[in-house]
Design an enzyme around this catalytic site. Structure first.
Site, mmCIF file in Angstrom:
data_model
loop_
_atom_site.group_PDB
_atom_site.id
_atom_site.type_symbol
_atom_site.label_atom_id
_atom_site.label_comp_id
_atom_site.label_asym_id
_atom_site.label_seq_id
_atom_site.Cartn_x
_atom_site.Cartn_y
_atom_site.Cartn_z
ATOM 1 N N SER A 1 0.831 -1.212 0.000
ATOM 2 C CA SER A 1 0.000 0.000 0.000
ATOM 3 C C SER A 1 0.860 1.255 0.000
ATOM 4 C CB SER A 1 -0.918 0.018 1.218
ATOM 5 O OG SER A 1 -1.794 -1.081 1.190
ATOM 6 N N GLU B 1 3.088 0.607 14.968
ATOM 7 C CA GLU B 1 3.485 1.931 14.498
ATOM 8 C C GLU B 1 4.240 2.730 15.556
ATOM 9 O OE1 GLU B 1 0.414 0.646 14.456
ATOM 10 O OE2 GLU B 1 0.151 0.179 12.335
ATOM 11 N N HIS C 1 -2.458 7.309 2.145
ATOM 12 C CA HIS C 1 -3.912 7.113 2.287
ATOM 13 C C HIS C 1 -4.540 8.212 3.149
ATOM 14 C CE1 HIS C 1 -2.476 3.382 0.672
ATOM 15 N NE2 HIS C 1 -3.678 2.875 0.565
HETATM 16 C C1 LIG Z 1 -3.200 0.098 13.731
HETATM 17 C C2 LIG Z 1 -3.283 -0.527 12.393
HETATM 18 N N1 LIG Z 1 -2.169 -0.660 11.659
HETATM 19 C C3 LIG Z 1 -2.224 -1.190 10.424
HETATM 20 C C4 LIG Z 1 -3.407 -1.618 9.902
HETATM 21 C C5 LIG Z 1 -3.485 -2.176 8.499
HETATM 22 N N2 LIG Z 1 -3.754 -3.611 8.552
HETATM 23 C C6 LIG Z 1 -4.992 -4.135 8.371
HETATM 24 S S1 LIG Z 1 -5.041 -5.788 8.550
HETATM 25 C C7 LIG Z 1 -3.371 -5.868 8.843
HETATM 26 C C8 LIG Z 1 -2.701 -7.183 9.077
HETATM 27 C C9 LIG Z 1 -3.335 -7.914 10.165
HETATM 28 O O1 LIG Z 1 -2.871 -9.213 10.238
HETATM 29 P P1 LIG Z 1 -3.701 -10.250 11.098
HETATM 30 O O2 LIG Z 1 -4.048 -9.621 12.400
HETATM 31 O O3 LIG Z 1 -2.923 -11.497 11.166
HETATM 32 O O4 LIG Z 1 -5.027 -10.381 10.266
HETATM 33 P P2 LIG Z 1 -5.657 -11.645 9.506
HETATM 34 O O5 LIG Z 1 -4.548 -12.455 8.922
HETATM 35 O O6 LIG Z 1 -6.402 -12.415 10.529
HETATM 36 O O7 LIG Z 1 -6.553 -11.054 8.479
HETATM 37 C C10 LIG Z 1 -2.817 -4.583 8.821
HETATM 38 C C11 LIG Z 1 -1.398 -4.291 9.031
HETATM 39 C C12 LIG Z 1 -4.558 -1.456 10.711
HETATM 40 N N3 LIG Z 1 -5.783 -1.807 10.268
HETATM 41 N N4 LIG Z 1 -4.462 -0.930 11.944
#
Ligand SMILES: Cc1ncc(C[n+]2csc(CCOP(=O)(O)OP(=O)(O)O)c2C)c(N)n1
Lengths: 314, 278
Positions: free
Chosen positions: A34, A55, A106
């Protein structure tokens, strides 16, 4: 004109900067496609630090890297950079004026139907209220390149606000970005339209139509450098045109409109109308739909400008 | 704990099949969204909404209801689908997922959707909210339990561990954490991006009683979650081993399907693979 992906353009630019600045280190928090820091990772795998979904830790690590003589550039969405890691940015980086760059993608409502959690309509207000911080919001490919290089050459923290999505070029070969300076995109004396980030495209299109259809000559200033802001250009616009309209993909409170109003209020010489997100969390929908809802469209800028000048009688 | 009957297990299996089919439709209609993590957690959600939790779709705000928080808010399509099948929202609303003026945002907004308890989507927030709800339950002598579903990648956020520490400090045995341990986040495998192992030990060190389950085995999910609290006086954690993208061949174990739009040829394959039910 073909549209360009802003993050893609940024990613290419970062690779070039990587060649030029051997101390440059990119940090990423699980969003490398992204943010497009993936391009840097492919070119310089040893200088790309993945921290996972963390972060605050990323900002702290960046501070340590800067103390160790590196030139760290962090990557995440604007919402998580400016809000999740806010105090780390303010206290650990900005307070001792460490040389860390924050690339925040974004921004605004450009994440569309991902919704409010992924929007950043507060980040300009937050970041520009932090002492020592420089805040940049470039809006096309050329402006991104020039602002990234300017940020890397600047000693101290810089927040660089990028949108996701594809945009057309606005800058011509003669237009150049520099920190602390507005870029005049159109000349005019009836009203001044001040834009930031990707809204410069709508600002310029509106100005061209205002001239063609209504004989209104609008000056357009792109304020990609939100802090430091170009006081002189704003004061001159106030004196020359008497009417200033600000356009930003940000809350109307505290952002570009706030910054411009603060300066204009000191002169008492112009009226200001702010176009932006109307201090509310958006409904669900595409970025285009939300922009429509918030009046961030060429047509609405034209309507607002005519109404502001009292030239909207049918 | 008594096993659930084979008939009931078959019924629940059919519900998960239907859920997968609906998720495919909702994702296709939206043209965007997060498939991988939704398919990995849908079996857990069906188990919760159809067997484990005390809920009342006719009265979504009943004060004694069990609470569910989807801390990994990006898997909203799985939550909305479970809420639809359980009777909280209608099909038309479900299929409006992420479209202009929809109630169903990409990341859930509790103020718009009955049955959604917290606004999530910024990772790492949900467990703290769960701690607060569980504390309130204790203070008010309420009998409800609080379930919080987290992503494994999500638990890289420091705030998760702040919440974990406080949950055991306050002996919140009315709080049940569930980890969707699909071992994949956006940028790749969790162990390569930011290693979590030894994962169970970490949670135990933070004062939680931990059980590992197969997150696609309905019997097992239900038996274990119904048995919570696993011990009195401690928060419970179920580490659910799952497959990201479970049920859709090209998505399984593929990090590229974390947040990719489901369209074109892929949409057709996904439809075919989930069409068995009506
Ligand atoms: C604070 C924050 N940082 C980054 C994101 C972007 N983001 C969305 S899902 C994700 C990865 C999450 O991985 P996981 O918890 O293993 O999700 P799953 O594999 O179960 O979908 C990230 C980095 C976010 N939503 N919130």
């Amino acid at each position: 004109m073909p549209k360009k992906s802003l993050c893609g353009e940024y990613g290419r630019c970062l690779v070039e900067m990587g060649e030029k600045y051997p101390e440059l280190v990119a940090l990423e928090a699980d969003l490398k496609e992204s943010t497009q820091s993936i391009q840097f990772q492919q070119a310089f795998p040893q200088r790309h630090i993945e921290v996972g979904v963390a972060e605050q830790n990323m900002v702290g690590i960046a501070a340590g890297l800067a103390l160790g003589g590196k030139l760290p550039v962090t990557h995440s969405f604007a919402c998580f950079t400016s809000m999740r890691a806010c105090e780390h940015i303010r206290t650990t980086v900005a307070y001792p004026r460490l040389n860390v760059k924050f690339v925040a993608t974004h921004a605004g409502i450009s994440a569309g139907s991902a919704g409010t959690t992924h929007h950043a309509i507060e980040d300009i207000a937050i970041m520009r209220s932090i002492p020592n911080m420089t805040v940049l919001a470039p809006g096309d490919a050329r402006e991104i390149r020039q602002s990234i290089e300017a940020a890397l050459n600047h000693q101290g923290p810089v927040y660089i606000r990028l949108a996701t999505g594809d945009v057309e070029d606005v800058y011509g070969d003669s237009e150049n970005f520099s920190i602390g300076r507005a870029t005049e995109l159109r000349k005019g004396s009836d009203v001044t339209i001040i834009t930031t980030g990707t809204m410069m495209h709508a600002g310029v299109m509106a100005a061209d139509k205002l001239k063609k259809d209504y004989g209104i000559e609008a000056r357009v200033l792109q304020m990609a450098s939100i802090k430091p802001i170009d006081r002189q250009a704003i004061i001159k616009a106030a004196l020359d045109t008497g009417y200033i309209i600000t356009i930003e993909e940000h809350n109307v409170l505290g952002g570009l409109g706030g910054a411009v109003s603060e300066i204009v209020a000191e002169t008492g010489k112009a009226k200001v109308r702010r176009i932006g997100i109307k201090d509310r969390f958006s409904g669900t929908g595409s970025a285009a739909w939300i922009r429509q809802e918030e009046g961030l469209t060429i047509d609405e800028i034209i309507n607002q400008t005519r109404a502001f000048l009292g030239k909207d009688e049918k | 704990m008594r096993k659930i009957s084979d008939n009931r297990t078959d019924e629940l299996k059919q519900i998960t099949d239907k859920a997968r089919k609906l998720m495919v439709e909702a994702l296709i209609c939206a043209g965007c969204g997060h498939p991988g993590g939704a398919f990995s957690c849908i079996d857990i959600l069906v188990a919760l909404y159809f067997e484990v939790m005390n809920i009342d779709p006719g009265n979504p705000f009943r004060s004694d209801r069990d609470r569910f928080i989807l801390s990994k808010g990006h898997s909203s399509v799985a939550l909305y689908t479970a809420l639809h099948l359980a009777g909280f929202i209608d099909l038309k609303t479900l299929l409006s997922f992420r479209q202009d003026n929809s109630l169903l945002c990409g990341h859930p907004d509790a103020s718009k959707v009955p049955g959604v308890e917290a606004n999530t989507g910024s990772l790492g927030h949900g467990l703290s909210v769960g701690v607060g709800l569980a504390l309130a339950g204790k203070m008010n002598n309420d009998s409800y339990r609080v379930f919080v579903l987290m992503g494994d990648g999500e638990t890289q956020e420091g705030s998760i561990w702040e919440a974990a520490m406080s949950a055991s400090h306050y002996k919140l045995d009315n709080l049940i954490g569930i980890i969707d341990r699909n071992k994949i986040q956006i940028d790749g495998p969790t162990e390569k991006i930011m290693a979590l192992e030894p994962y169970k030990d970490k949670w135990e060190a933070f004062g939680w009683k931990v059980r590992e389950i197969n997150g696609h085995n309905l019997q097992e999910i239900i038996m274990v979650l119904k048995a919570a609290p696993f011990v009195k006086g401690k928060p419970s954690l179920a580490i659910a081993n799952t497959v990201k993208g479970k049920g859709i061949s090209f998505m399984e174990n593929n990090h590229e399907w974390h947040g990719r739009p489901l369209k074109g040829e892929h949409a057709e394959i996904a439809r075919r693979e989930t069409k068995s039910v009506n």
